[in-house]
Design a protein around this motif. Sequence first.
Motif, PDB file in Angstrom:
ATOM      1  N   HIS A  11       0.845  -1.201   0.000  1.00 32.58           N
ATOM      2  CA  HIS A  11       0.000   0.000   0.000  1.00 32.58           C
ATOM      3  C   HIS A  11       0.879   1.249   0.000  1.00 32.58           C
ATOM      4  N   LEU A  12       0.508   2.229  -0.835  1.00 35.76           N
ATOM      5  CA  LEU A  12       1.205   3.518  -0.891  1.00 35.76           C
ATOM      6  C   LEU A  12       0.259   4.602  -0.398  1.00 35.76           C
ATOM      7  N   ASP A  13       0.629   5.265   0.701  1.00 35.34           N
ATOM      8  CA  ASP A  13      -0.176   6.385   1.208  1.00 35.34           C
ATOM      9  C   ASP A  13      -0.066   7.583   0.275  1.00 35.34           C
ATOM     10  N   GLY A  14      -1.130   8.367   0.224  1.00 39.08           N
ATOM     11  CA  GLY A  14      -1.093   9.656  -0.459  1.00 39.08           C
ATOM     12  C   GLY A  14      -1.208   9.608  -1.961  1.00 39.08           C
ATOM     13  N   HIS A  15      -1.228   8.443  -2.555  1.00 41.57           N
ATOM     14  CA  HIS A  15      -1.238   8.319  -4.013  1.00 41.57           C
ATOM     15  C   HIS A  15      -2.018   7.080  -4.452  1.00 41.57           C
ATOM     16  N   TRP A  53       5.514  10.066   2.476  1.00 43.64           N
ATOM     17  CA  TRP A  53       4.450   9.091   2.321  1.00 43.64           C
ATOM     18  C   TRP A  53       4.950   7.670   2.544  1.00 43.64           C
ATOM     19  N   ASN A  54       4.170   6.905   3.289  1.00 39.22           N
ATOM     20  CA  ASN A  54       4.519   5.545   3.680  1.00 39.22           C
ATOM     21  C   ASN A  54       4.187   4.542   2.573  1.00 39.22           C
ATOM     22  N   LEU A  55       5.153   3.716   2.205  1.00 34.43           N
ATOM     23  CA  LEU A  55       4.940   2.566   1.332  1.00 34.43           C
ATOM     24  C   LEU A  55       5.188   1.333   2.192  1.00 34.43           C
ATOM     25  N   ARG A  56       4.168   0.519   2.416  1.00 35.79           N
ATOM     26  CA  ARG A  56       4.269  -0.524   3.428  1.00 35.79           C
ATOM     27  C   ARG A  56       3.652  -1.838   2.981  1.00 35.79           C
ATOM     28  N   SER A  57       4.114  -2.890   3.635  1.00 38.13           N
ATOM     29  CA  SER A  57       3.454  -4.173   3.523  1.00 38.13           C
ATOM     30  C   SER A  57       2.156  -4.137   4.304  1.00 38.13           C
ATOM     31  N   TYR A 104       9.654   4.928   3.053  1.00 39.29           N
ATOM     32  CA  TYR A 104       8.935   6.184   2.809  1.00 39.29           C
ATOM     33  C   TYR A 104       9.389   6.809   1.501  1.00 39.29           C
ATOM     34  N   PHE A 105       8.439   7.482   0.847  1.00 31.96           N
ATOM     35  CA  PHE A 105       8.732   8.335  -0.301  1.00 31.96           C
ATOM     36  C   PHE A 105       8.729   9.788   0.178  1.00 31.96           C
ATOM     37  N   ARG A 106       9.819  10.482  -0.061  1.00 34.55           N
ATOM     38  CA  ARG A 106       9.854  11.935   0.188  1.00 34.55           C
ATOM     39  C   ARG A 106       9.604  12.623  -1.157  1.00 34.55           C
TER      40      ARG A 106
END
Length: 538
Positions: free
Chosen positions: A437-441, A492-496, A509-511
Amino acid sequence: MIYTKFPALFVGILAFSSIFGLHAESPYRMYEWEITYGAVSPLGVSQRAILVNGQFPGPTIDCETNDNVIVNIINKLDEPFLMTWNGVWQRKMSWQDGVLGTNCPIPPHSNWTYKMQAKDQIGTYSYYPSTSLHRAGGGFGGFNIHRRPVIALPYPEPAQEFTLTVGDWYKTDFKVLRQRLDSGYSMPVPDGILINGHPSNTVFTGEAGKTYLFRVANVGVMMSVNVRIQGHMLRLVEVEGSHVLQEVYESLDIHPGQSMSFLVTLHGMVKDYHIVASARFTKKHLLAQAVLHYVGSTTPPAYPLPIGPTYHIHWSMKQARTLRWNLTANAARPNPQGSFHYGGIQITRTLILANSAGKINGKKHYGVNGVSYVNPDTPLKLADYYNIPNVFNLNTIKDAPTPGKRLDYGTSVVGLALHDFVEIIFQNNEKTLQSWHLDGHNFFVVAYGAKKWSPAMRKKYNMIDSVWRTTVQAYPNSWTAVLASVDNKGMWNLRSEIWHRRYLGQELYFRVWNDERSLLSEADIPPNALKCGKAVHY
């Protein structure tokens, strides 16, 4: 407690103001939630769970696109807590993301207020705790964003909507599970599957001949779930905010963290029918049952239960490839979804992200490209905003896995320029399914494939109508390719979404950054922002 839209008089005043050129705010929906422990026994064993206003699962948020959603979280637990809004973008507002990279946790016996606007994302989502292993203790619920009346639906208005939270559940206390992971042991297989907090007897009632919308979110911590309704077909219409081509299915796979909605027409005889949610890709027989009740029925659902897939990985991948964007449907604004021609945009960067399991100091951990993520004491977002040194750097993680690299600790942050168009390959070299899952996008899921990805695989990409979503699975010993326009500035968090893997380091995280500090690209730090770590003095 919930306060919904403004009183009619005040709405009228806003409308009057807009006639004379004044800006009228969108409606507000205000919630006050107490997060507490409470006793539940969904699998027949009394246990501690995390409740939202005394409820398990928590209350469903229903709002319209553009609504301002304000949630005051009162943490009455004995440890810090954060809530994240899975798939709800918080456009320009990574400050509200509710993960440890962007927010200081809410201390015990205190509160913090989230303020977000539901924009450009009509669809079905969920919320759940992001700290520690709280998600295995409850605290989750549905989050539905409805269209405004001026936006047409690409299907007839359903007679009613039903929200279903499905997912795996343990009889073991979440703190015991957490201690098990901290001690270096594996996560056990869950004990059961729940539908709206119950393994059976949840009832959804409808009238013969009418069509109903089922909104389903997988809020579990590990298991993919297959959903089916005895004697009825499921017409898929939406996946995490995107209307899709309306294919008809006997059953649908919903992987951890994912959500979707489908239409069901009650065309059968007037009696009751089984709704089944069963675990996928496991030898353990786990399922939950609910009931579709026809008004006037006096006949209980008949056995046997409708049969669903079990292992069948190839079957699931074939189904996933049938999910296609509906290019003629309206989006949150009254314009076609297909007006964004992603296939004509040049890729500016490729990230090959390989999940891996390993041991660090003799204990099991997980990571990405050889790095097992560690949260610093200071949230990344605060460190970036105040230019606090020695919290993170952009060189900890590489753009592709390094062959032979041993798993090690690190605080992984990938630096991206605002409006980059990024190709992300989720390379899964393990025997278990992954969910990301990618937050913010959102991102376009352009391809699934077996074994290892190579540039030659780009010939297989769907560059026209791939589904645009926030969460995607990577099948065992396989890869998944997505394309993302990183147009939302922030951290933004990219997580399992396999939660024990995330707890033990499978995230980064993506900056997303540019050198202009402007409210046009990112909201300023909220006045109620909590400070912790090195940020307490700023």
